[in-house]
Design a protein around this motif. Structure first.
Motif, PDB file in Angstrom:
ATOM      1  N   GLU A   1     -17.055  -5.371   2.248  1.00  0.00           N
ATOM      2  CA  GLU A   1     -15.963  -5.369   3.204  1.00  0.00           C
ATOM      3  C   GLU A   1     -16.406  -5.706   4.614  1.00  0.00           C
ATOM      4  O   GLU A   1     -15.604  -6.082   5.436  1.00  0.00           O
ATOM      5  CB  GLU A   1     -15.252  -4.015   3.177  1.00  0.00           C
TER       6      GLU A   1
ATOM      7  N   LEU B   1       0.818  -1.219   0.000  1.00  0.00           N
ATOM      8  CA  LEU B   1       0.000   0.000   0.000  1.00  0.00           C
ATOM      9  C   LEU B   1       0.849   1.266   0.000  1.00  0.00           C
ATOM     10  O   LEU B   1       0.562   2.218  -0.729  1.00  0.00           O
ATOM     11  CB  LEU B   1      -0.908  -0.002   1.227  1.00  0.00           C
TER      12      LEU B   1
ATOM     13  N   GLY C   1      -7.592  -6.235   7.691  1.00  0.00           N
ATOM     14  CA  GLY C   1      -7.862  -4.886   7.204  1.00  0.00           C
ATOM     15  C   GLY C   1      -6.933  -4.507   6.064  1.00  0.00           C
ATOM     16  O   GLY C   1      -7.347  -3.845   5.107  1.00  0.00           O
TER      17      GLY C   1
ATOM     18  N   GLY D   1      -9.847  -2.696  -1.727  1.00  0.00           N
ATOM     19  CA  GLY D   1     -10.506  -1.419  -1.990  1.00  0.00           C
ATOM     20  C   GLY D   1      -9.728  -0.598  -3.007  1.00  0.00           C
ATOM     21  O   GLY D   1     -10.299  -0.018  -3.932  1.00  0.00           O
TER      22      GLY D   1
ATOM     23  N   ALA E   1      -9.740  -1.228   6.804  1.00  0.00           N
ATOM     24  CA  ALA E   1      -9.797  -1.422   5.352  1.00  0.00           C
ATOM     25  C   ALA E   1     -10.260  -0.141   4.656  1.00  0.00           C
ATOM     26  O   ALA E   1      -9.634   0.321   3.687  1.00  0.00           O
ATOM     27  CB  ALA E   1     -10.735  -2.573   5.019  1.00  0.00           C
ATOM     28  N   LEU E   2     -11.330   0.464   5.154  1.00  0.00           N
ATOM     29  CA  LEU E   2     -11.848   1.678   4.518  1.00  0.00           C
ATOM     30  C   LEU E   2     -10.858   2.831   4.645  1.00  0.00           C
ATOM     31  O   LEU E   2     -10.687   3.629   3.717  1.00  0.00           O
ATOM     32  CB  LEU E   2     -13.196   2.063   5.143  1.00  0.00           C
ATOM     33  N   THR E   3     -10.175   2.908   5.807  1.00  0.00           N
ATOM     34  CA  THR E   3      -9.214   3.997   5.998  1.00  0.00           C
ATOM     35  C   THR E   3      -8.073   3.894   5.003  1.00  0.00           C
ATOM     36  O   THR E   3      -7.700   4.890   4.367  1.00  0.00           O
ATOM     37  CB  THR E   3      -8.639   3.952   7.426  1.00  0.00           C
ATOM     38  N   LEU E   4      -7.534   2.672   4.840  1.00  0.00           N
ATOM     39  CA  LEU E   4      -6.400   2.504   3.929  1.00  0.00           C
ATOM     40  C   LEU E   4      -6.812   2.844   2.504  1.00  0.00           C
ATOM     41  O   LEU E   4      -6.081   3.519   1.763  1.00  0.00           O
ATOM     42  CB  LEU E   4      -5.865   1.077   4.015  1.00  0.00           C
ATOM     43  N   ALA E   5      -8.017   2.412   2.104  1.00  0.00           N
ATOM     44  CA  ALA E   5      -8.485   2.735   0.755  1.00  0.00           C
ATOM     45  C   ALA E   5      -8.723   4.232   0.611  1.00  0.00           C
ATOM     46  O   ALA E   5      -8.369   4.839  -0.408  1.00  0.00           O
ATOM     47  CB  ALA E   5      -9.747   1.949   0.447  1.00  0.00           C
TER      48      ALA E   5
ATOM     49  N   GLY F   1      -8.216  -3.580   2.533  1.00  0.00           N
ATOM     50  CA  GLY F   1      -7.860  -2.236   2.068  1.00  0.00           C
ATOM     51  C   GLY F   1      -7.221  -2.286   0.694  1.00  0.00           C
ATOM     52  O   GLY F   1      -7.523  -1.462  -0.183  1.00  0.00           O
TER      53      GLY F   1
END
Lengths: 348, 108
Positions: A347, A64, A244, A251, A319-323, A248
């Protein structure tokens, strides 16, 4: 003997690779070397009996972070600089700066401090290296044997895996604050409002059938892998962070392939998803005060259940934060698309 | 020398190389790369320390796991700031490290 040789080569390769990352002229190449560096670090952690963090580093540290760097370098290349600061500068200076600055398509950077600064720096830097090297080979024995304490109390933690026990029970306060940091990072990145900036948003590829096919194939697999990692975390390497990270990355893939559009409706679903990990963690942490009188001190009977619930929501938020950190642009108010709810459904 | 010592020394090597790079290079992407790798060096040190006793210590592992996630969010924020700076000023350098000043110093 062979394994000792392998360790020595790996340990030697890491600083050399770091040196190459910082001295390669081409920034793209530097980022690729950086990704290789991250993977070698993950390998060295696997050698040091730390599979949990090796997993996380391979997914987050190399994958990432590398994608983030590539995206940014791409954003800095091939675009004319805004002329706001050049009005009072002579043409000659501007031209010379142009020559120093990267040319489109090739993000070259070799601007360094002058040679005498570099020469003068080598002495204190070498001295620091020697002092630190001496310090790490002559480490004193630790005063408290935390490893022993952790394994003695593993029974009471509700889970059978040491790292998960430390993360969500013994030192859960740290993890709570860490989720807060993640939330804060998204808020900070959104407040820079890169959505308006040209090239500030992740580049989207449209209509690439091979990529679409691959992502459609990978999506269910990655969801299963993420779910497995989350579930496995209770007794073996894995847990909310690794799950996560995998989700992510999924995502990011979905956004890059254009299957999920990032400016997600009015973004309220995304906002809730980002905050839910922190909210649930904090909510449970304070709710158990009623039973035990202490923040984050779970009642022994329900420890396992509470940890699993917290980890589930943590996974969604991580997961949502990293995306979201990859997409960088905040959701727009005026658009009303439904794609986002799909992504969230997958997710969670 | 045990293999753990190799990794401990390696982490010192990475840290020192990246500290030098952080000071010497002017380009912000380069600085952020150096900072991120300095973080990796510290994580490597912690992992090595966890491996010294006969039991592997899970506490440093948990710290590193937390640290990796914080490092990626800090890096993402730094990159966003760098990109915003580029958009505002047309350069990816700090004001006091302007490439043209540096090249003048080098020539003169």
């Amino acid at each position: 003997m062979l394994s000792l040789f392998f360790d020595a080569v790996l340990a030697l390769a890491l600083p050399l690779l770091a040196w190459r990352v910082l001295t390669t002229r081409d920034l793209y190449r530097a980022v690729i070397l950086f990704i290789a560096f991250g993977l070698l670090v993950a390998l060295s952690w696997a050698r040091l009996d730390a599979p949990d963090i090796a997993l996380a580093e391979a997914a987050i540290g190399a994958g990432l972070t590398g994608a983030l760097f590539l995206n940014t370098v791409g954003g800095l290349v091939g675009r004319k600089r805004s002329p706001s600061r050049e009005s009072d500068e002579s043409r000659e200076v501007a031209e010379r700066r142009e020559a120093i600055q990267s040319s489109p398509g090739e993000p070259v950077d070799e601007v360094m401090r002058p040679w005498w600064v570099r020469l003068a720096l080598t002495v204190p830097i070498l001295a620091l290296g020697l002092a630190l090297g001496w310090a790490v080979v002559s480490f004193p024995e630790p005063a408290i044997d935390l490893a022993q304490q952790a394994s003695d109390n593993l029974e009471a933690s509700g889970v059978d895996h040491g790292v998960t026990a430390v993360l969500l029970n013994f030192r859960s306060y740290d993890t709570l604050l860490e989720i807060g940091v993640l939330l804060l990072a998204v808020v900070a990145v959104w407040s820079l409002d890169l959505g308006r900036v040209r090239g500030g948003q992740a580049a989207l590829s449209k209509g690439l059938p091979v990529l679409h096919g691959l992502v459609r194939l990978l999506t269910p697999i990655m969801i299963i892998v993420g779910g497995y990692l989350l579930w496995a975390g209770a007794k073996q390497p894995g847990g909310a962070f690794q799950a996560g990270a995998v989700l992510g990355a999924l995502g990011v893939l979905l956004v890059l392939s254009g299957l999920v559009r990032p400016p997600l409706s009015d973004g309220s679903g995304l906002r809730i998803g980002l905050a839910v990990g922190f909210a649930v963690f904090l909510g449970i942490g304070t709710a158990v005060m009623l039973a035990t009188g202490e923040l984050l001190n779970y009642p022994p009977a329900s420890t396992y259940g509470l940890i699993i619930i917290i980890e589930l929501f943590l996974t969604v938020s991580i997961a949502l934060t990293l995306a979201a950190l990859f997409v960088t642009a905040p959701p727009r108010k005026e658009q009303g698309s439904k794609e986002h709810s799909e992504e969230k459904g997958e997710e969670s | 020398m045990s293999p753990v010592t190799f990794y401990l020394l390696s982490s010192v090597g990475i840290f020192v190389v990246c500290l030098y790079g952080l000071i010497v290079h002017a380009h912000l992407i380069r600085k952020i790369l150096a900072l991120n790798m300095m973080g990796s060096a510290v994580f490597l040190l912690l992992t090595g320390v966890a491996r010294r006793g006969e039991l592997t210590d899970p506490v440093p592992h948990a710290m590193v796991l937390t640290g990796i996630v914080v490092a990626v969010s800090a890096t993402a924020f730094a990159l966003a700031v760098a990109r915003r700076l580029y958009e505002e000023c047309g350069r990816a350098y700090l004001p006091e490290e302007d490439p043209e000043d540096l090249s003048e110093e080098r020539e003169g």
